[in-house]
Design a protein around this motif. Sequence first.
Motif, PDB file in Angstrom:
ATOM      1  N   LEU A 181     -30.335 -34.341  -3.400  1.00 25.60           N
ATOM      2  CA  LEU A 181     -29.602 -35.364  -2.916  1.00 25.60           C
ATOM      3  C   LEU A 181     -30.270 -36.799  -3.549  1.00 25.60           C
ATOM      4  CD1 LEU A 181     -28.061 -34.749   0.727  1.00 25.60           C
ATOM      5  CD2 LEU A 181     -26.798 -34.634  -1.709  1.00 25.60           C
ATOM      6  N   GLU A 182     -31.580 -36.826  -3.303  1.00 22.55           N
ATOM      7  CA  GLU A 182     -32.488 -38.085  -3.742  1.00 22.55           C
ATOM      8  C   GLU A 182     -32.394 -38.119  -5.262  1.00 22.55           C
ATOM      9  OE1 GLU A 182     -36.907 -39.340  -2.910  1.00 22.55           O
ATOM     10  OE2 GLU A 182     -36.592 -37.384  -2.898  1.00 22.55           O
ATOM     11  N   ASN A 183     -32.322 -36.885  -6.321  1.00 27.49           N
ATOM     12  CA  ASN A 183     -32.284 -37.273  -7.649  1.00 27.49           C
ATOM     13  C   ASN A 183     -31.142 -37.747  -8.056  1.00 27.49           C
ATOM     14  OD1 ASN A 183     -33.469 -33.760  -8.121  1.00 27.49           O
ATOM     15  ND2 ASN A 183     -34.797 -35.745  -8.002  1.00 27.49           N
ATOM     16  N   GLU A 184     -29.990 -37.602  -7.041  1.00 26.24           N
ATOM     17  CA  GLU A 184     -28.314 -38.106  -7.577  1.00 26.24           C
ATOM     18  C   GLU A 184     -28.145 -39.356  -6.716  1.00 26.24           C
ATOM     19  OE1 GLU A 184     -25.736 -36.463  -9.155  1.00 26.24           O
ATOM     20  OE2 GLU A 184     -27.557 -35.818 -10.070  1.00 26.24           O
ATOM     21  N   ASN A 185     -29.314 -39.880  -6.082  1.00 25.63           N
ATOM     22  CA  ASN A 185     -29.161 -41.075  -5.276  1.00 25.63           C
ATOM     23  C   ASN A 185     -28.159 -41.125  -4.278  1.00 25.63           C
ATOM     24  OD1 ASN A 185     -31.110 -42.879  -6.668  1.00 25.63           O
ATOM     25  ND2 ASN A 185     -29.714 -42.641  -8.408  1.00 25.63           N
ATOM     26  N   ILE A 186     -27.986 -40.100  -3.560  1.00 28.42           N
ATOM     27  CA  ILE A 186     -26.919 -39.726  -2.611  1.00 28.42           C
ATOM     28  C   ILE A 186     -27.691 -39.996  -1.228  1.00 28.42           C
ATOM     29  CG2 ILE A 186     -25.128 -38.047  -1.404  1.00 28.42           C
ATOM     30  CD1 ILE A 186     -24.855 -37.171  -4.447  1.00 28.42           C
ATOM     31  N   ASP A 187     -27.441 -40.995  -0.320  1.00 28.96           N
ATOM     32  CA  ASP A 187     -28.058 -41.486   0.902  1.00 28.96           C
ATOM     33  C   ASP A 187     -26.986 -40.820   1.951  1.00 28.96           C
ATOM     34  OD1 ASP A 187     -29.886 -42.036   2.657  1.00 28.96           O
ATOM     35  OD2 ASP A 187     -29.534 -44.212   2.583  1.00 28.96           O
ATOM     36  N   ILE A 188     -26.844 -39.668   2.090  1.00 25.94           N
ATOM     37  CA  ILE A 188     -25.969 -39.300   3.170  1.00 25.94           C
ATOM     38  C   ILE A 188     -26.459 -38.132   3.950  1.00 25.94           C
ATOM     39  CG2 ILE A 188     -23.685 -37.926   3.453  1.00 25.94           C
ATOM     40  CD1 ILE A 188     -22.624 -39.201   0.872  1.00 25.94           C
ATOM     41  N   ASP A 189     -26.538 -38.303   5.286  1.00 23.60           N
ATOM     42  CA  ASP A 189     -26.978 -37.258   6.184  1.00 23.60           C
ATOM     43  C   ASP A 189     -25.976 -36.994   7.029  1.00 23.60           C
ATOM     44  OD1 ASP A 189     -29.211 -35.972   7.421  1.00 23.60           O
ATOM     45  OD2 ASP A 189     -30.029 -37.443   8.502  1.00 23.60           O
ATOM     46  N   VAL A 190     -25.486 -35.769   6.649  1.00 28.70           N
ATOM     47  CA  VAL A 190     -24.165 -34.818   7.298  1.00 28.70           C
ATOM     48  C   VAL A 190     -24.696 -34.650   8.726  1.00 28.70           C
ATOM     49  CG1 VAL A 190     -22.645 -33.002   7.127  1.00 28.70           C
ATOM     50  CG2 VAL A 190     -23.253 -34.425   5.038  1.00 28.70           C
ATOM     51  N   VAL A 191     -23.613 -34.855   9.622  1.00 32.33           N
ATOM     52  CA  VAL A 191     -24.015 -34.374  11.134  1.00 32.33           C
ATOM     53  C   VAL A 191     -23.496 -33.006  11.131  1.00 32.33           C
ATOM     54  CG1 VAL A 191     -23.343 -34.739  13.383  1.00 32.33           C
ATOM     55  CG2 VAL A 191     -23.515 -36.757  12.036  1.00 32.33           C
ATOM     56  N   GLU A 192     -24.710 -32.105  11.544  1.00 34.28           N
ATOM     57  CA  GLU A 192     -24.443 -30.680  11.747  1.00 34.28           C
ATOM     58  C   GLU A 192     -23.849 -30.486  13.103  1.00 34.28           C
ATOM     59  OE1 GLU A 192     -27.656 -28.376  10.055  1.00 34.28           O
ATOM     60  OE2 GLU A 192     -28.065 -29.978   8.904  1.00 34.28           O
ATOM     61  N   ASP A 193     -22.620 -30.553  13.239  1.00 36.29           N
ATOM     62  CA  ASP A 193     -21.998 -30.458  14.598  1.00 36.29           C
ATOM     63  C   ASP A 193     -21.068 -29.242  14.575  1.00 36.29           C
ATOM     64  OD1 ASP A 193     -19.780 -31.161  13.102  1.00 36.29           O
ATOM     65  OD2 ASP A 193     -19.473 -32.958  14.305  1.00 36.29           O
ATOM     66  N   GLY A 194     -21.469 -27.850  13.839  1.00 33.69           N
ATOM     67  CA  GLY A 194     -20.496 -26.901  13.704  1.00 33.69           C
ATOM     68  C   GLY A 194     -20.755 -25.875  15.016  1.00 33.69           C
ATOM     69  N   ASN A 195     -20.312 -25.073  15.007  1.00 39.38           N
ATOM     70  CA  ASN A 195     -20.707 -23.833  16.015  1.00 39.38           C
ATOM     71  C   ASN A 195     -21.548 -22.624  15.139  1.00 39.38           C
ATOM     72  OD1 ASN A 195     -19.733 -25.222  18.451  1.00 39.38           O
ATOM     73  ND2 ASN A 195     -17.663 -24.616  17.894  1.00 39.38           N
ATOM     74  N   THR A 196     -21.145 -22.461  14.124  1.00 41.62           N
ATOM     75  CA  THR A 196     -21.795 -21.466  13.265  1.00 41.62           C
ATOM     76  C   THR A 196     -22.535 -22.190  12.038  1.00 41.62           C
ATOM     77  OG1 THR A 196     -20.066 -21.096  11.831  1.00 41.62           O
ATOM     78  CG2 THR A 196     -19.680 -19.910  13.990  1.00 41.62           C
ATOM     79  N   PHE A 197     -23.519 -20.988  11.249  1.00 42.94           N
ATOM     80  CA  PHE A 197     -24.032 -21.618  10.294  1.00 42.94           C
ATOM     81  C   PHE A 197     -23.116 -21.789   9.232  1.00 42.94           C
ATOM     82  CE2 PHE A 197     -27.401 -18.772  12.119  1.00 42.94           C
ATOM     83  CZ  PHE A 197     -28.571 -19.709  12.405  1.00 42.94           C
TER      84      PHE A 197
ATOM     85  N   ARG B 132     -16.918 -40.508  -6.745  1.00 41.24           N
ATOM     86  CA  ARG B 132     -17.618 -41.454  -7.634  1.00 41.24           C
ATOM     87  C   ARG B 132     -17.050 -41.143  -9.187  1.00 41.24           C
ATOM     88  NH1 ARG B 132     -24.037 -40.365  -7.152  1.00 41.24           N
ATOM     89  NH2 ARG B 132     -24.254 -38.165  -8.248  1.00 41.24           N
ATOM     90  N   GLY B 133     -16.711 -40.042  -9.202  1.00 39.91           N
ATOM     91  CA  GLY B 133     -16.158 -39.875 -10.575  1.00 39.91           C
ATOM     92  C   GLY B 133     -16.936 -38.905 -11.541  1.00 39.91           C
ATOM     93  N   ASP B 134     -17.639 -37.987 -11.058  1.00 35.73           N
ATOM     94  CA  ASP B 134     -18.537 -37.183 -11.667  1.00 35.73           C
ATOM     95  C   ASP B 134     -17.731 -35.979 -11.852  1.00 35.73           C
ATOM     96  OD1 ASP B 134     -20.657 -38.801 -10.416  1.00 35.73           O
ATOM     97  OD2 ASP B 134     -21.974 -37.073 -10.108  1.00 35.73           O
ATOM     98  N   LYS B 135     -18.076 -35.288 -12.974  1.00 32.00           N
ATOM     99  CA  LYS B 135     -17.440 -33.962 -13.514  1.00 32.00           C
ATOM    100  C   LYS B 135     -18.484 -32.902 -13.596  1.00 32.00           C
ATOM    101  CE  LYS B 135     -13.131 -35.934 -15.222  1.00 32.00           C
ATOM    102  NZ  LYS B 135     -13.444 -37.413 -14.967  1.00 32.00           N
ATOM    103  N   ASP B 136     -18.127 -31.637 -13.823  1.00 31.28           N
ATOM    104  CA  ASP B 136     -19.091 -30.773 -14.383  1.00 31.28           C
ATOM    105  C   ASP B 136     -20.156 -30.335 -13.326  1.00 31.28           C
ATOM    106  OD1 ASP B 136     -18.962 -28.732 -16.214  1.00 31.28           O
ATOM    107  OD2 ASP B 136     -20.412 -29.670 -17.645  1.00 31.28           O
ATOM    108  N   PHE B 137     -19.971 -30.227 -12.206  1.00 30.01           N
ATOM    109  CA  PHE B 137     -20.901 -30.037 -11.140  1.00 30.01           C
ATOM    110  C   PHE B 137     -20.428 -28.959 -10.149  1.00 30.01           C
ATOM    111  CE2 PHE B 137     -17.975 -32.921  -9.251  1.00 30.01           C
ATOM    112  CZ  PHE B 137     -18.087 -32.527  -7.847  1.00 30.01           C
ATOM    113  N   ILE B 138     -21.573 -28.611  -9.366  1.00 35.40           N
ATOM    114  CA  ILE B 138     -21.321 -27.583  -8.200  1.00 35.40           C
ATOM    115  C   ILE B 138     -22.371 -28.273  -7.081  1.00 35.40           C
ATOM    116  CG2 ILE B 138     -21.956 -25.226  -7.188  1.00 35.40           C
ATOM    117  CD1 ILE B 138     -21.477 -24.184 -10.313  1.00 35.40           C
ATOM    118  N   VAL B 139     -21.673 -28.242  -5.818  1.00 36.83           N
ATOM    119  CA  VAL B 139     -22.572 -28.542  -4.676  1.00 36.83           C
ATOM    120  C   VAL B 139     -22.691 -27.613  -3.942  1.00 36.83           C
ATOM    121  CG1 VAL B 139     -22.518 -30.033  -2.492  1.00 36.83           C
ATOM    122  CG2 VAL B 139     -21.362 -30.672  -4.769  1.00 36.83           C
ATOM    123  N   LEU B 140     -23.866 -27.253  -3.545  1.00 39.12           N
ATOM    124  CA  LEU B 140     -24.307 -25.975  -2.747  1.00 39.12           C
ATOM    125  C   LEU B 140     -25.177 -26.390  -1.449  1.00 39.12           C
ATOM    126  CD1 LEU B 140     -24.996 -23.037  -2.357  1.00 39.12           C
ATOM    127  CD2 LEU B 140     -27.165 -23.364  -3.778  1.00 39.12           C
ATOM    128  N   ALA B 141     -24.816 -26.064  -0.420  1.00 38.28           N
ATOM    129  CA  ALA B 141     -25.273 -26.560   0.790  1.00 38.28           C
ATOM    130  C   ALA B 141     -25.735 -25.125   1.458  1.00 38.28           C
ATOM    131  CB  ALA B 141     -24.450 -27.045   1.933  1.00 38.28           C
TER     132      ALA B 141
END
Length: 203
Positions: free
Chosen positions: A31-47, A65-74
């Motif tokens: 996220l830092e490489n991508e300049n994404i400053d988002i801290d997602v709240v982990e409020d789920g009941n499962t992994f 923001r218009g990006d293409k050709d990517f995959i997001v992995l958490a």
Amino acid sequence: MKKLILASNNKKKIKEMKEILKDLDIEVMSLENENIDIDVVEDGNTFEENAKKKAKEIYEYVIERGDKDFIVLADDSGLAVEYLNGEPGIYSARYAGEHGNDAKNNEKLLENLRGVEATDRTAKFICQLAMFTDQGEYFKVTGEVEGRIIEELHGEGGFGYDPLFFYEPLDKTFGELTSEEKNHISHRGVALKEFKKVISELL
């Protein structure tokens, strides 16, 4: 080249994941490489709920923001101790109350297992991966590894509960393993190996 955005701010976790994924023909970004400053709240009941939420929020931001050709992995990972009915589970990173305080978390785990026989200290590490492609396709993978919790910290390597998690086949804690050893057999290593099969088909 397609890029893989790791939806995490945990530097040690990112380092592990980058090492395991280095042979893929894909640019691995934090996220830092991508300049994404988002801290997602982990409020789920499962992994899975937590991992999917992290991946989805970052995916939606990157699409916007218009990006293409990517995959997001958490990744959402944790330790489940059988004697403690699966604790710390999804609260692994904040077991003692303060997010990411490994020393306090380990201290609380040892306190909760004080006097418990070795045979009743079985545990497993769980890694849940959630992924969104730039087309909005969703994939998930789970990796697990079994061990037991010893009575004192052993080893300076790894992070989190690694120095307390004893892995019988190698006769070491995760804190005593080299990064190569750990990446080969860990819950995250197992999950990422499965994930690599999925991603290879998408490239």
